[in-house]
Enzyme design. Structure first.
Site, PDB file in Angstrom:
ATOM      1  N   GLU A   2      -1.199 -15.664   2.252  1.00 21.73           N
ATOM      2  CA  GLU A   2      -2.122 -14.719   2.873  1.00 21.73           C
ATOM      3  C   GLU A   2      -2.056 -13.339   2.228  1.00 21.73           C
ATOM      4  OE1 GLU A   2      -2.024 -16.680   7.348  1.00 21.73           O
ATOM      5  OE2 GLU A   2      -0.735 -14.978   6.870  1.00 21.73           O
ATOM      6  N   SER A  34      -7.075 -12.464  17.042  1.00 23.11           N
ATOM      7  CA  SER A  34      -8.234 -11.789  17.622  1.00 23.11           C
ATOM      8  C   SER A  34      -9.512 -12.576  17.347  1.00 23.11           C
ATOM      9  CB  SER A  34      -8.363 -10.371  17.048  1.00 23.11           C
ATOM     10  OG  SER A  34      -8.555 -10.419  15.656  1.00 23.11           O
ATOM     11  N   THR A  60       5.852 -22.400   6.627  1.00 17.26           N
ATOM     12  CA  THR A  60       4.951 -22.797   7.708  1.00 17.26           C
ATOM     13  C   THR A  60       3.934 -23.754   7.157  1.00 17.26           C
ATOM     14  OG1 THR A  60       3.534 -22.104   9.477  1.00 17.26           O
ATOM     15  CG2 THR A  60       3.279 -20.949   7.483  1.00 17.26           C
ATOM     16  N   LYS A  99      -0.728 -28.068   3.948  1.00 19.24           N
ATOM     17  CA  LYS A  99      -1.396 -26.849   4.384  1.00 19.24           C
ATOM     18  C   LYS A  99      -0.340 -25.773   4.546  1.00 19.24           C
ATOM     19  CE  LYS A  99      -1.610 -24.984   7.872  1.00 19.24           C
ATOM     20  NZ  LYS A  99      -0.831 -23.823   8.503  1.00 19.24           N
ATOM     21  N   ASN A 119      -2.633 -10.607   9.239  1.00 25.21           N
ATOM     22  CA  ASN A 119      -1.698 -10.998  10.276  1.00 25.21           C
ATOM     23  C   ASN A 119      -1.785 -10.120  11.527  1.00 25.21           C
ATOM     24  OD1 ASN A 119       0.240 -13.332   9.439  1.00 25.21           O
ATOM     25  ND2 ASN A 119      -0.150 -12.151   7.581  1.00 25.21           N
ATOM     26  N   THR A 160      -5.658 -24.057   7.991  1.00 29.79           N
ATOM     27  CA  THR A 160      -5.864 -22.980   8.964  1.00 29.79           C
ATOM     28  C   THR A 160      -6.361 -21.747   8.201  1.00 29.79           C
ATOM     29  OG1 THR A 160      -3.487 -22.501   8.867  1.00 29.79           O
ATOM     30  CG2 THR A 160      -4.270 -23.808  10.723  1.00 29.79           C
TER      31      THR A 160
END
Length: 409
Positions: free
Chosen positions: A285, A409, A205, A194, A404, A172
């Site tokens: 991230e 969006s 996650t 992932k 995040n 992702t």
């Protein structure tokens, strides 16, 4: 025992580095497995987004561990039922939609995915595991149609050489595919994972599929998997946020015909899980530092984990590391909130090999610590016993907040 993971990316241009590396077969490295990854439009990027891994046997043994979040996605609810008998024929995974909090429609989508795979593979739907990852709350007829179409396309494309395709299809916000292969004494373990955000205990996650051609019973597979995840994925605490879709699955084909030494297999599986956890940490991230927090001389392992996690979840500490500030005072403040047995005024704290705090007081000057490298080590000596634990985390950056805030969006 030899390890053949691809080189871990070290910097922001990791996507280019990943593309330049020879592909590790991952889940198709062990004998008895086929996989595929296809693109059906679940991702706006047009990249692969549905993967299938099939166990051709002769054994069809399986084990899995799931998120401990009470809010569980539909694929988790389905897979928990499938895994109850320790048997699975295949696993279908999609990225681009979590299929979580999508009501009865979402559970029906998961059920239909298993039915479609089962029909095409000539097996029962109760032996098909399903995983999803992506935005929570999204899922409609278009999503369902794409997942079902992707399942059919992936099964048509199954190959013993397509482990890398499957690894790319489950990404992702990941910047690189994450695979590991370990060769044991006549048997092999392969894996893909992932995960790049919401990394917290209860797995992180992530979706992880591990395969092996060793001969194991369902009880052995379950015990080995739980022991390995306990000290690897459950020690990864990037941002303190627990996902709804976490699943780590072990599929056993027995195709090697070799029953492994229990200790050797357990050590290899733990090595695989730890290597993947470190890859997840390195791709978190927006992170600019990968922080390894080692707690030593604790009264118990539980105390060591609690202390390490208190630092990993402390935003002041994480912000300080982002600013290249070895602020050991924030470490002591964080561990003082725990119930672990230790005297705060006896604790030593070391950053990147330099002991800055000794017995709860200043030791070496902060200027001796260089925090510009991405790899960051923090050692906390509690002087309360002989137990230890390691927690993996990251710093808190502007990029993490931006990524995040713009995720949906």
């Amino acid at each position: 025992m030899s390890v053949t993971p691809p080189p871990a990316p070290a910097a922001p241009d990791a996507a280019q580095l990943d593309a330049a590396q020879p592909a590790d077969q991952g889940v198709t490295a062990p004998a008895g497995f086929e996989a595929a990854g296809v693109a059906v439009g679940l991702k706006s990027t047009g990249k692969p987004d549905v993967a299938v891994v099939v166990n051709r046997g002769p054994l069809k043994v399986a084990a899995a561990v799931f998120t401990s979040n009470r809010a569980k996605a539909n694929p988790i609810l389905w897979s928990q039922q499938v895994i109850a008998d320790g048997v699975a024929e295949a696993i279908v995974l999609n990225s681009g939609g979590a299929n979580c909090f999508t009501g009865s429609f979402g559970f029906q989508t998961t059920h239909q995915t298993a039915e479609r795979a089962a029909e095409l593979l000539g097996v029962g739907p109760g032996d098909i595991l399903v995983c999803s990852t992506g935005l929570i709350g999204s899922g409609d007829e278009t999503f369902r149609a794409k997942v079902l179409d992707g399942t059919a396309q992936a099964i048509a494309a199954l190959s013993p050489d397509s482990g890398p395709d499957a690894a790319h299809a489950i990404m992702t916000t990941d910047t690189v595919a994450k695979t590991v292969t370990i060769h044991g004494d006549g048997w092999t373990i392969g894996a893909m994972a992932k995960g790049a955000g919401m990394l917290a205990p209860g797995l992180a996650t992530m979706l992880v599929v591990i395969t092996t051609d060793a001969v194991l019973t369902a009880a052995q597979a379950d015990a080995h998997l739980r022991a390995a995840t306990r000290v690897s994925f459950d020690r990864l605490d990037s941002d303190g946020c627990m996902s709804t879709n976490d699943q780590v699955t072990l599929l056993v084909s027995g195709a090697s015909g070799v029953t492994p030494d229990a200790a050797a297999f357990g050590a290899a599986l733990t090595e695989v899980c730890t290597a993947l956890a470190v890859k997840l940490q390195g791709d978190a991230e927006g992170a600019s530092h990968d922080i390894t927090i080692e707690v030593v001389n604790a009264a118990s392992e539980d105390d060591a984990v609690e202390v390490g996690r208190s630092v990993a979840r402390n935003n002041l500490f994480k912000a300080a590391i982002f600013g290249n500030d070895p602020n050991w005072g924030r470490v002591l403040a964080a561990i003082g909130t725990t119930h672990a047995a230790f005297d705060p005024y006896e604790v030593d704290v070391t950053f990147n090999g330099v002991r800055l705090c000794s017995a709860g007081a200043p030791d070496r000057p902060r200027e001796e610590v260089d925090l510009t490298p991405r790899a960051t080590s923090v050692v906390i000596d509690l002087k309360a016993g002989d137990a230890a634990a390691t927690i993996f985390t990251n710093d808190l950056t502007h990029d993490y907040v931006h990524e995040n805030s713009a995720y949906s969006s």
